[in-house]
Design an enzyme around this catalytic site. Structure first.
Site, PDB file in Angstrom:
ATOM      1  N   SER A   1      13.487  11.985   2.631  1.00 48.78           N
ATOM      2  CA  SER A   1      13.448  13.460   2.666  1.00 48.78           C
ATOM      3  C   SER A   1      14.754  14.117   2.207  1.00 48.78           C
ATOM      4  CB  SER A   1      13.061  13.953   4.066  1.00 48.78           C
ATOM      5  OG  SER A   1      11.738  13.575   4.372  1.00 48.78           O
TER       6      SER A   1
ATOM      7  N   HIS B   1      10.493  -1.736  -0.417  1.00 46.15           N
ATOM      8  CA  HIS B   1      10.243  -0.367   0.048  1.00 46.15           C
ATOM      9  C   HIS B   1       9.265  -0.404   1.224  1.00 46.15           C
ATOM     10  CE1 HIS B   1       9.083   3.816   0.220  1.00 46.15           C
ATOM     11  NE2 HIS B   1      10.161   4.086  -0.492  1.00 46.15           N
TER      12      HIS B   1
ATOM     13  N   GLU C   1       6.880   1.397   1.998  1.00 47.35           N
ATOM     14  CA  GLU C   1       5.466   1.639   1.657  1.00 47.35           C
ATOM     15  C   GLU C   1       4.822   0.366   1.100  1.00 47.35           C
ATOM     16  OE1 GLU C   1       6.097   5.102  -0.782  1.00 47.35           O
ATOM     17  OE2 GLU C   1       6.581   6.290   0.997  1.00 47.35           O
TER      18      GLU C   1
ATOM     19  N   ASN D   1      12.435   8.047  -7.155  1.00 51.58           N
ATOM     20  CA  ASN D   1      11.281   7.185  -6.905  1.00 51.58           C
ATOM     21  C   ASN D   1      10.026   8.052  -6.992  1.00 51.58           C
ATOM     22  OD1 ASN D   1       9.379   5.399  -6.012  1.00 51.58           O
ATOM     23  ND2 ASN D   1      10.200   5.182  -3.929  1.00 51.58           N
ATOM     24  N   TRP D   2       9.355   7.970  -8.126  1.00 52.32           N
ATOM     25  CA  TRP D   2       8.164   8.815  -8.338  1.00 52.32           C
ATOM     26  C   TRP D   2       6.956   8.321  -7.547  1.00 52.32           C
ATOM     27  CZ3 TRP D   2       7.873   9.908 -14.379  1.00 52.32           C
ATOM     28  CH2 TRP D   2       8.969  10.707 -14.749  1.00 52.32           C
TER      29      TRP D   2
ATOM     30  N   GLY E   1      12.537  10.699  -3.219  1.00 56.27           N
ATOM     31  CA  GLY E   1      11.100  10.573  -3.473  1.00 56.27           C
ATOM     32  C   GLY E   1      10.508  11.917  -3.858  1.00 56.27           C
TER      33      GLY E   1
HETATM   34  P1  PGA Z   1      11.056  10.939   0.196  1.00 54.33           P
HETATM   35  O1  PGA Z   1      10.932   9.398  -0.253  1.00 54.33           O
HETATM   36  O2  PGA Z   1      12.284  11.510  -0.473  1.00 54.33           O
HETATM   37  O3  PGA Z   1       9.786  11.586  -0.298  1.00 54.33           O
HETATM   38  O4  PGA Z   1      11.170  10.955   1.675  1.00 54.33           O
HETATM   39  C1  PGA Z   1      12.067   8.592  -0.364  1.00 54.33           C
HETATM   40  C2  PGA Z   1      11.646   7.178  -0.677  1.00 54.33           C
HETATM   41  O5  PGA Z   1      10.650   6.705  -0.129  1.00 54.33           O
HETATM   42  O6  PGA Z   1      12.293   6.493  -1.499  1.00 54.33           O
END
Ligand code: PGA
Length: 245
Positions: free
Chosen positions: A205, A92, A94, A6-7, A226
């Site tokens: 993460s 997601h 976000e 996921n960029w 991510g």
């Molecule tokens: P991250 O994001 O690996 O930077 O924590 C993961 C994601 O939101 O899909």
């Protein structure tokens, strides 16, 4: 086994996007035969990344529920499919944080399933201390009104909000506990035969140190990556680490 990159809102130029894509393209085909690697760039790069002979798959980071018409700024499932996109990340955290509602996620999910795009439905709790209830409630709302026969292509992403982008991945034991709760809920919603068909991915993460443990100990069927997906060496290490010999 699936590893999804996921960029998010990166990188800032098409040139960099192509470079990043090409670095992942160099993964040996023998490895890609064992892991499905899905790259989810921003919409604007989707048509410029050349999938040919790459063994990679393309995913979008969102989609709209209508197919065409007066919806300024929206991208439809048909447009994505026309570009060779196979997957779409939905719900997601976000996107939810910017106002996306459960009912909008439900409409997007129905459309993606109806039109043959594979949705990666993200669910996850905000606080590390929460029980699994809010996760299961997100899941229930998202799949509401969807018939079992439609679910062949769905994947679930368990993405604890507190772990995303924090450098602090979820303990594998907790991820496993949530995976079991998701499996149980799917069984409750759709009947026992559906449970084993729906892959659950972990995201938050993920790095190359811990990646494999989510698969081996956490019983996950894949990962959503991510930040580390923007670093070609680290991302390649993650992909290679989940190939279980
Ligand atoms: P991250 O994001 O690996 O930077 O924590 C993961 C994601 O939101 O899909």
């Amino acid at each position: 086994m699936l590893v999804v990159a996921n960029w998010k809102c990166n990188p800032q130029t098409l040139k960099e996007a192509k470079q990043l894509f090409n670095s992942v393209k160099n993964l040996p085909r023998s490895d890609l035969g064992k892991v499905e690697v899905v790259i989810c760039p921003p919409f604007v790069y989707l048509s410029s990344l050349n999938l040919q002979d790459s063994g990679l798959k393309l995913g979008a980071q969102d989609c709209f529920w209508e197919q065409k018409g007066p919806f300024t700024g929206k991208i439809s499932v048909l447009m994505l499919k026309d570009l060779g996109v196979e997957y779409v990340i939905l719900g997601h955290s976000e996107v939810r944080a910017l106002g996306e509602t459960d009912s909008q996620i439900n409409r997007k999910l129905k459309t993606a399933l109806d039109r043959g795009l594979k949705p990666i439905l993200c669910v996850g709790e905000k606080e590390k201390t929460s029980k699994t209830t809010p996760i299961i409630e997100q899941l229930r709302a998202a799949v509401s009104g969807i018939r079992k026969e439609k679910l062949q292509n769905i994947l679930i992403g368990y993405e604890p909000v507190w772990a995303i982008g924090s450098g602090n991945p979820c303990p594998v034991s907790r991820a496993k506990m949530v995976k079991i709760a998701i499996d149980r809920a799917l069984k409750e919603f759709f009947g026992s035969e559906i449970k084993d068909q729906i892959p659950v991915l972990y995201g938050g993460s993920v790095d190359s140190e811990i990646a494999k443990r989510y698969i081996v100990e956490g019983q996950m069927q894949g990962l959503l990556v991510g930040g580390a997906s923007l670093e070609p060496k680290e991302f390649t290490k993650i992909v290679k680490s989940v190939i279980i010999k």
